[in-house]
Design an enzyme around this catalytic site. Structure first.
Site, mmCIF file in Angstrom:
data_model
loop_
_atom_site.group_PDB
_atom_site.id
_atom_site.type_symbol
_atom_site.label_atom_id
_atom_site.label_comp_id
_atom_site.label_asym_id
_atom_site.label_seq_id
_atom_site.Cartn_x
_atom_site.Cartn_y
_atom_site.Cartn_z
ATOM 1 N NE ARG A 43 -4.270 -1.681 1.844
ATOM 2 C CZ ARG A 43 -5.129 -2.158 2.727
ATOM 3 N NH1 ARG A 43 -4.867 -2.077 4.019
ATOM 4 N NH2 ARG A 43 -6.247 -2.711 2.337
ATOM 5 C CE LYS A 211 -11.619 -8.497 7.656
ATOM 6 N NZ LYS A 211 -11.234 -7.357 6.807
ATOM 7 N N GLY A 372 -6.570 -7.231 1.890
ATOM 8 C CA GLY A 372 -5.269 -6.986 2.504
ATOM 9 C C GLY A 372 -4.505 -8.272 2.767
ATOM 10 N N GLY A 396 -12.260 -4.537 1.489
ATOM 11 C CA GLY A 396 -13.650 -4.184 1.779
ATOM 12 C C GLY A 396 -14.236 -3.298 0.697
HETATM 13 P P1 ADP Z 1 -8.698 -10.363 3.118
HETATM 14 O O1 ADP Z 1 -7.950 -9.448 4.040
HETATM 15 O O2 ADP Z 1 -7.853 -10.834 1.978
HETATM 16 O O3 ADP Z 1 -10.011 -9.794 2.678
HETATM 17 P P2 ADP Z 1 -9.779 -11.828 5.350
HETATM 18 O O4 ADP Z 1 -9.348 -10.730 6.248
HETATM 19 O O5 ADP Z 1 -11.220 -12.065 5.175
HETATM 20 O O6 ADP Z 1 -9.054 -11.703 3.931
HETATM 21 O O7 ADP Z 1 -9.229 -13.224 5.865
HETATM 22 C C1 ADP Z 1 -7.858 -13.475 6.043
HETATM 23 C C2 ADP Z 1 -7.667 -14.442 7.156
HETATM 24 O O8 ADP Z 1 -8.465 -15.606 6.955
HETATM 25 C C3 ADP Z 1 -6.241 -14.933 7.282
HETATM 26 O O9 ADP Z 1 -5.666 -14.377 8.437
HETATM 27 C C4 ADP Z 1 -6.383 -16.457 7.364
HETATM 28 O O10 ADP Z 1 -5.587 -17.010 8.394
HETATM 29 C C5 ADP Z 1 -7.854 -16.624 7.685
HETATM 30 N N1 ADP Z 1 -8.389 -17.933 7.300
HETATM 31 C C6 ADP Z 1 -8.359 -18.527 6.086
HETATM 32 N N2 ADP Z 1 -8.880 -19.747 6.139
HETATM 33 C C7 ADP Z 1 -9.260 -19.964 7.421
HETATM 34 C C8 ADP Z 1 -9.854 -21.058 8.110
HETATM 35 N N3 ADP Z 1 -10.141 -22.186 7.498
HETATM 36 N N4 ADP Z 1 -10.103 -20.912 9.438
HETATM 37 C C9 ADP Z 1 -9.796 -19.757 10.070
HETATM 38 N N5 ADP Z 1 -9.229 -18.690 9.474
HETATM 39 C C10 ADP Z 1 -8.960 -18.798 8.157
HETATM 40 MG MG MG Z 2 -8.161 -9.048 6.119
#
Ligand code: ADP
Ligand code: MG
Length: 416
Positions: A43, A211, A372, A396
């Site tokens: 970023r 999320k 992120g 988001g």
């Molecule tokens: P982004 O930031 O790319 O939008 P999120 O914040 O939604 O993604 O999710 C990222 C997190 O999801 C990571 O820290 C990862 O460890 C977690 N994650 C992925 N798969 C699982 C799972 N099966 N159980 C718990 N956490 C998970």
């Molecule tokens: Mg995230």
């Protein structure tokens, strides 16, 4: 919507003027105060071009940015200092950090700022008014920031990652100064428009991450638009539960099960096929060194660790299946890691998807990574930014765009 852009501002001339720029410097950090380290500088790098353009054109540049979620008061672990250190290393113009956001220190630093210099204000979320629900409070804070730019000031929004927020430095300030859209916001929108307006088909969407309820909303809008939606990460267990399977101690949003069941029924009717994992890497506990085994997706609770097993990644068969789906795509949007990639043992699914995107991109598809953690994951796994069509700085924000929601930060910039 029509916007005035940074180039319009530059054409008007900025030499000798103070320009407030909202940048996205919300980088992931590791370690403890005072030796916090930036783990992904994407970023900061993405924010650099606009700051450079303004500096070269002779503006005195004042940057507003947030980091993390402080509770409306200064907290050292949320200082922008580590991000500003990275910016200073990358920049070929002078960069300094104000000791506060709109206090005496910031006012003095802004007053002393010379043409071509860049001053970063401390974390805007150190002031509770930044995110206040009260319009008058936010407006008062926005006025304090606008005053730093003075009479002849201007505002440039370059923080795509924050355009979905109705916050003082994103939304309210745009009505106080002549407002322009920065190049990063512009570039992000061009890509998102390509995803939503007549995407080349097959259009494959890959969703994961943690999320769950945030991301379920985007599915609503993608049904009927995407040809296939591949589901992994933490959200997959709500899907498996909706199909009637036990998911052990995996991440689950029980109150969303009915909604998800509705998606699974509607998808095929509206031309969107859901592709769910057939195997899952199930761990004994949530830890980097946890014992783990590959279990059929419909039998997680019957695996080695029984009902206490936690699904932490998609399995190898699923990884290959997802890769094959991605290989057929002409357009791919990916948001959310397939597993807990921060632990090496559970990064294979995320690696398989990332690898498949780079190959699709090399084959002429448009591949977009949003989020992120997703961006940090692909970089952390050793992939280069230019192996993808676009790595979005805003998770988001890009999801809300795809949901078809109004983005307050963009509305505020619009001119008719
Ligand atoms: P982004 O930031 O790319 O939008 P999120 O914040 O939604 O993604 O999710 C990222 C997190 O999801 C990571 O820290 C990862 O460890 C977690 N994650 C992925 N798969 C699982 C799972 N099966 N159980 C718990 N956490 C998970
Ligand atoms: Mg995230």
């Amino acid at each position: 919507m029509a916007y005035a852009t940074l180039d319009d501002l530059l054409a008007e001339g900025v030499r000798g003027r103070r320009v407030l720029v909202r940048s996205d410097l919300n980088v992931p950090l590791e370690g403890e105060v005072p030796s916090l380290k930036v783990t992904d500088d994407g970023r900061v790098r993405a924010s650099l071009p606009v700051l450079r353009k303004l500096s070269e054109a002779g503006a005195a540049v004042i940057v507003m940015a947030h980091l993390g979620r402080p509770k409306g008061a200064p907290e050292e672990k949320y200082s922008l200092a580590p991000a500003v250190d990275v910016l200073r290393e990358l920049a070929d113009f002078p960069v300094s950090l104000a000791p506060d956001t709109t206090g005496e220190g910031a006012r003095a630093a802004a007053a002393a700022l010379a043409d071509g210099e860049v001053l970063v204000l401390e974390n805007v979320r150190f002031d509770a008014r930044e995110t206040s629900k009260d319009d008058a409070e936010r407006a008062a804070f926005a006025r304090e920031m606008a005053q730093l730019a003075g009479e002849d000031g201007a505002y440039v929004d370059d923080a795509f990652g924050a355009v979905h927020r109705r916050h003082a430095s994103v939304y309210d300030i745009a009505s106080l100064l002549p407002a322009y859209q920065g190049d990063l916001v512009r570039a992000e929108l061009v890509v998102l428009e390509r995803l939503t307006t007549d995407p080349q088909r097959p259009f494959v969407v890959v969703l994961g991450g943690s999320k769950v309820s945030d991301k379920l909303a985007v599915i609503e809008n993608l049904i009927g638009t995407a040809d296939r939606i591949l589901v992994g990460g933490g959200m997959v267990f709500t899907f498996l539960a909706a199909q009637g399977h036990e998911v052990g101690a995996s991440l689950l949003e029980e109150d969303q099960i009915d909604t998800v069941r509705g998606y699974l029924e509607r998808g095929p009717r509206d031309g969107t096929q859901f592709v769910l994992p057939t195997d899952i890497v199930v761990a004994e506990k949530f830890a980097a060194d946890a014992g783990h085994s590959v279990v059929a997706a419909d039998a997680i609770a019957a695996g080695t660790y029984g009902a206490s097993g936690i699904g932490l990644d998609i399995g190898p068969v699923t990884g290959a299946d997802f890769a094959a789906n991605i290989a057929e795509a002409k357009t791919v949007f990916w948001n959310g890691p397939m597993g807990v990639f921060e632990f090496d043992a559970f990064a294979d699914g995320t690696r398989a998807v990332a690898q498949a995107l780079t190959e699709a991109q090399a084959d002429g598809a448009l591949t977009v990574v949003g989020g992120g953690d997703s961006a940090a994951a692909v970089r952390g796994l050793g992939f280069a930014d230019d192996q993808f069509g676009h790595i979005s700085t805003g998770g988001g924000a890009s999801l809300e765009y795809l949901e078809g929601k109004e983005l307050p930060g963009l509305t505020a910039l619009a001119r008719d």
